[in-house]
Scaffold this motif. Structure first.
Motif, PDB file in Angstrom:
ATOM      1  N   LEU A  29      12.755  18.003   8.882  1.00 36.34           N
ATOM      2  CA  LEU A  29      11.960  19.105   9.404  1.00 36.34           C
ATOM      3  C   LEU A  29      11.845  20.165   8.314  1.00 36.34           C
ATOM      4  O   LEU A  29      12.857  20.609   7.766  1.00 36.34           O
ATOM      5  CB  LEU A  29      12.641  19.681  10.643  1.00 36.34           C
ATOM      6  CG  LEU A  29      11.776  20.416  11.668  1.00 36.34           C
ATOM      7  CD1 LEU A  29      10.691  19.512  12.227  1.00 36.34           C
ATOM      8  CD2 LEU A  29      12.649  20.964  12.779  1.00 36.34           C
ATOM      9  N   LEU A  30      10.632  20.574   7.989  1.00 34.58           N
ATOM     10  CA  LEU A  30      10.405  21.531   6.906  1.00 34.58           C
ATOM     11  C   LEU A  30      10.296  22.943   7.481  1.00 34.58           C
ATOM     12  O   LEU A  30       9.208  23.489   7.670  1.00 34.58           O
ATOM     13  CB  LEU A  30       9.157  21.150   6.126  1.00 34.58           C
ATOM     14  CG  LEU A  30       9.230  19.794   5.414  1.00 34.58           C
ATOM     15  CD1 LEU A  30       7.901  19.467   4.748  1.00 34.58           C
ATOM     16  CD2 LEU A  30      10.363  19.779   4.388  1.00 34.58           C
ATOM     17  N   SER A  31      11.444  23.543   7.746  1.00 33.59           N
ATOM     18  CA  SER A  31      11.474  24.874   8.353  1.00 33.59           C
ATOM     19  C   SER A  31      11.055  25.968   7.380  1.00 33.59           C
ATOM     20  O   SER A  31      10.814  27.113   7.793  1.00 33.59           O
ATOM     21  CB  SER A  31      12.876  25.175   8.888  1.00 33.59           C
ATOM     22  OG  SER A  31      13.841  25.068   7.863  1.00 33.59           O
ATOM     23  N   ASP A  32      10.960  25.645   6.087  1.00 32.47           N
ATOM     24  CA  ASP A  32      10.534  26.645   5.108  1.00 32.47           C
ATOM     25  C   ASP A  32       9.015  26.761   5.041  1.00 32.47           C
ATOM     26  O   ASP A  32       8.490  27.589   4.296  1.00 32.47           O
ATOM     27  CB  ASP A  32      11.095  26.325   3.723  1.00 32.47           C
ATOM     28  CG  ASP A  32      10.713  24.935   3.239  1.00 32.47           C
ATOM     29  OD1 ASP A  32      10.411  24.069   4.082  1.00 32.47           O
ATOM     30  OD2 ASP A  32      10.740  24.702   2.022  1.00 32.47           O
ATOM     31  N   LEU A  33       8.314  25.942   5.824  1.00 29.81           N
ATOM     32  CA  LEU A  33       6.865  26.056   5.925  1.00 29.81           C
ATOM     33  C   LEU A  33       6.485  26.630   7.288  1.00 29.81           C
ATOM     34  O   LEU A  33       7.048  26.231   8.307  1.00 29.81           O
ATOM     35  CB  LEU A  33       6.196  24.691   5.760  1.00 29.81           C
ATOM     36  CG  LEU A  33       6.097  24.132   4.342  1.00 29.81           C
ATOM     37  CD1 LEU A  33       5.528  22.721   4.375  1.00 29.81           C
ATOM     38  CD2 LEU A  33       5.251  25.031   3.455  1.00 29.81           C
ATOM     39  N   GLY A  34       5.549  27.549   7.285  1.00 29.13           N
ATOM     40  CA  GLY A  34       5.019  28.092   8.527  1.00 29.13           C
ATOM     41  C   GLY A  34       3.570  27.671   8.708  1.00 29.13           C
ATOM     42  O   GLY A  34       2.939  27.150   7.776  1.00 29.13           O
ATOM     43  N   ILE A  35       3.045  27.883   9.901  1.00 34.45           N
ATOM     44  CA  ILE A  35       1.675  27.477  10.223  1.00 34.45           C
ATOM     45  C   ILE A  35       0.949  28.627  10.907  1.00 34.45           C
ATOM     46  O   ILE A  35       1.408  29.154  11.927  1.00 34.45           O
ATOM     47  CB  ILE A  35       1.648  26.258  11.168  1.00 34.45           C
ATOM     48  CG1 ILE A  35       2.484  25.111  10.605  1.00 34.45           C
ATOM     49  CG2 ILE A  35       0.212  25.800  11.415  1.00 34.45           C
ATOM     50  CD1 ILE A  35       2.729  24.004  11.607  1.00 34.45           C
ATOM     51  N   ILE A  36      -0.182  29.018  10.351  1.00 36.40           N
ATOM     52  CA  ILE A  36      -1.094  29.944  11.018  1.00 36.40           C
ATOM     53  C   ILE A  36      -2.200  29.111  11.641  1.00 36.40           C
ATOM     54  O   ILE A  36      -2.802  28.254  10.978  1.00 36.40           O
ATOM     55  CB  ILE A  36      -1.693  30.962  10.032  1.00 36.40           C
ATOM     56  CG1 ILE A  36      -0.608  31.913   9.513  1.00 36.40           C
ATOM     57  CG2 ILE A  36      -2.819  31.760  10.696  1.00 36.40           C
ATOM     58  CD1 ILE A  36      -1.103  32.865   8.442  1.00 36.40           C
ATOM     59  N   GLN A  37      -2.482  29.345  12.916  1.00 36.98           N
ATOM     60  CA  GLN A  37      -3.613  28.683  13.566  1.00 36.98           C
ATOM     61  C   GLN A  37      -4.770  29.666  13.642  1.00 36.98           C
ATOM     62  O   GLN A  37      -4.609  30.796  14.104  1.00 36.98           O
ATOM     63  CB  GLN A  37      -3.243  28.209  14.965  1.00 36.98           C
ATOM     64  CG  GLN A  37      -4.404  27.509  15.683  1.00 36.98           C
ATOM     65  CD  GLN A  37      -3.947  26.797  16.946  1.00 36.98           C
ATOM     66  OE1 GLN A  37      -3.309  25.756  16.905  1.00 36.98           O
ATOM     67  NE2 GLN A  37      -4.269  27.388  18.093  1.00 36.98           N
ATOM     68  N   ALA A  38      -5.932  29.223  13.165  1.00 39.93           N
ATOM     69  CA  ALA A  38      -7.154  30.019  13.247  1.00 39.93           C
ATOM     70  C   ALA A  38      -8.164  29.243  14.072  1.00 39.93           C
ATOM     71  O   ALA A  38      -8.387  28.051  13.813  1.00 39.93           O
ATOM     72  CB  ALA A  38      -7.712  30.284  11.856  1.00 39.93           C
ATOM     73  N   GLU A  39      -8.728  29.881  15.063  1.00 34.37           N
ATOM     74  CA  GLU A  39      -9.703  29.177  15.887  1.00 34.37           C
ATOM     75  C   GLU A  39     -10.782  30.132  16.369  1.00 34.37           C
ATOM     76  O   GLU A  39     -10.584  31.343  16.448  1.00 34.37           O
ATOM     77  CB  GLU A  39      -9.020  28.491  17.068  1.00 34.37           C
ATOM     78  CG  GLU A  39      -8.192  29.377  17.962  1.00 34.37           C
ATOM     79  CD  GLU A  39      -7.435  28.566  19.012  1.00 34.37           C
ATOM     80  OE1 GLU A  39      -7.779  27.394  19.237  1.00 34.37           O
ATOM     81  OE2 GLU A  39      -6.497  29.127  19.609  1.00 34.37           O
ATOM     82  N   GLY A  40     -11.927  29.551  16.672  1.00 39.14           N
ATOM     83  CA  GLY A  40     -13.061  30.329  17.148  1.00 39.14           C
ATOM     84  C   GLY A  40     -14.335  29.924  16.441  1.00 39.14           C
ATOM     85  O   GLY A  40     -14.316  29.236  15.409  1.00 39.14           O
ATOM     86  N   ALA A  41     -15.447  30.359  16.994  1.00 42.06           N
ATOM     87  CA  ALA A  41     -16.749  29.976  16.459  1.00 42.06           C
ATOM     88  C   ALA A  41     -16.942  30.429  15.020  1.00 42.06           C
ATOM     89  O   ALA A  41     -17.679  29.795  14.252  1.00 42.06           O
ATOM     90  CB  ALA A  41     -17.857  30.559  17.349  1.00 42.06           C
ATOM     91  N   ASP A  42     -16.292  31.540  14.648  1.00 38.84           N
ATOM     92  CA  ASP A  42     -16.444  32.072  13.290  1.00 38.84           C
ATOM     93  C   ASP A  42     -15.219  31.789  12.412  1.00 38.84           C
ATOM     94  O   ASP A  42     -15.119  32.353  11.310  1.00 38.84           O
ATOM     95  CB  ASP A  42     -16.676  33.587  13.335  1.00 38.84           C
ATOM     96  CG  ASP A  42     -17.965  33.965  14.034  1.00 38.84           C
ATOM     97  OD1 ASP A  42     -18.885  33.124  14.077  1.00 38.84           O
ATOM     98  OD2 ASP A  42     -18.046  35.101  14.542  1.00 38.84           O
ATOM     99  N   ALA A  43     -14.303  30.958  12.864  1.00 39.93           N
ATOM    100  CA  ALA A  43     -13.073  30.725  12.102  1.00 39.93           C
ATOM    101  C   ALA A  43     -13.367  30.197  10.709  1.00 39.93           C
ATOM    102  O   ALA A  43     -12.811  30.683   9.717  1.00 39.93           O
ATOM    103  CB  ALA A  43     -12.155  29.765  12.855  1.00 39.93           C
ATOM    104  N   ALA A  44     -14.247  29.209  10.605  1.00 39.48           N
ATOM    105  CA  ALA A  44     -14.544  28.616   9.299  1.00 39.48           C
ATOM    106  C   ALA A  44     -15.178  29.633   8.362  1.00 39.48           C
ATOM    107  O   ALA A  44     -14.764  29.775   7.201  1.00 39.48           O
ATOM    108  CB  ALA A  44     -15.452  27.400   9.462  1.00 39.48           C
TER     109      ALA A  44
END
Length: 321
Positions: free
Chosen positions: A17-32
């Motif tokens: 398990l790579l606990s030193d990495l985090g994840i941001i989730q970006a979502e929505g019509a304008d996310a890209a």
């Protein structure tokens, strides 16, 4: 310093398990479109089956974060970054969302990153591993998550698996354990830098070879620091680059490296470091003029540092500098 005998990782295999990495989730019509305007990478054109490296820079072109972008859905992105850098990155990005239809959140409560290594992992992953092993940064759905092929190191295949925490834990439990130091050492040897808390705002992307490994798209248009990054690319030969090194003692991210040819000022800075089996290695940003000189860690009186081998070539004009 005697010649260094590097470990042979071809016998290593399993998961952690790579606990030193985090994840941001970006979502929505304008996310890209929002992320496209913030990062050094073409996010708008990113396909679902390809992970892309990206830099988030200050107005002065210095990297505030390094990221790996995944696109599990057309209007959803998972952004992998250093766990300690994540809070500041999320806060800064959120400041600029304004009226864009994009929601950013720390996904650490629901998602995890697993490191998968070698033949045992490949056998467990089956067809998904075969589908991604042709090249680095290929993405394949696996279970409820995504499998990402990483650059092979010294003949050893590596992957990230990103997905729900319960499935991540089950995946780790089903395979032999990989020592965190061994995984980190392979990361160093891959030559792919990660901006950590101690190196935020220190490097223009070219100083850590980021454009050489696909982390900068020079055709995508504006983003913070874009003019500086472009100028660094086109004004002439880059004067500083990242190199793999080995040392007599443990090195630390943010630690200065000195050349005895010019001991009055630092010749470089440690980006990432790791130790395995008594071998201490690091990815270090160095002045090209210091290559071939006697290098020391921490001070001119510090432990000796010797150059190792990058797994990819530098531009020929720089190799000769």
């Amino acid at each position: 310093m005697s010649s260094i005998q590097l470990p042979d990782p071809t016998s290593w295999g399993g998961a952690l398990l790579l606990s030193d990495l985090g994840i941001i989730q970006a979502e929505g019509a304008d996310a890209a479109s929002f992320l496209h305007g913030q990062f050094s990478q073409d996010v708008n054109g990113q396909p679902a089956d390809e992970a892309r490296l990206a830099a988030y820079c200050s107005a002065k072109g210095r990297m505030l974060a390094s990221l790996l972008s995944l696109r599990p859905q057309p209007e959803q992105f998972w952004l992998l970054t250093d766990a300690q850098v994540l809070p500041g990155l999320l806060k800064r990005l959120s400041m600029f969302v304004l009226r864009a239809k994009a929601k950013l959140a720390d996904a650490g409560a629901s998602l995890s990153v697993v490191g998968l290594l070698g033949a045992p992992a490949g056998a467990s992953l089956g067809e998904a591993a075969q589908a991604t092993q042709e090249a680095a940064w290929k993405v394949q759905a696996h279970g409820q998550g995504l499998l990402v092929s990483l650059p092979a190191v010294l003949g050893t295949q590596r992957w990230y698996w990103v997905g729900p925490k319960a499935e991540a834990q089950a995946l780790v439990s089903s395979l032999p354990a990989v020592e965190p130091g061994a995984w980190a050492w392979l990361d160093v040897m891959s030559g792919v830098p990660r901006i950590e808390a101690s190196t935020v705002d220190q490097f223009v992307p070219q100083m850590v070879n980021y454009e050489l490994i696909g982390g900068v798209n020079f055709k995508k248009g504006c983003y913070p620091g874009q003019e500086v990054v472009a100028r660094s690319q086109y004004r002439g030969t880059t004067k500083r680059r990242a190199f793999v090194v080995h040392a007599e003692q443990v090195l630390s991210p943010g630690q200065e490296v000195f050349s005895l040819a010019d001991p009055g000022q630092p010749a470089g800075l440690v980006i990432n470091s790791a130790s395995v089996g008594g071998v201490h290695s690091a990815l270090v940003e160095l002045k090209l003029s210091a290559i071939g000189t006697d290098l020391r860690a921490g001070s001119a009186d510090g432990a000796r540092v010797v150059l190792g081998d990058l797994p990819y070539p530098l531009p020929s004009a720089e190799e000769a500098a």
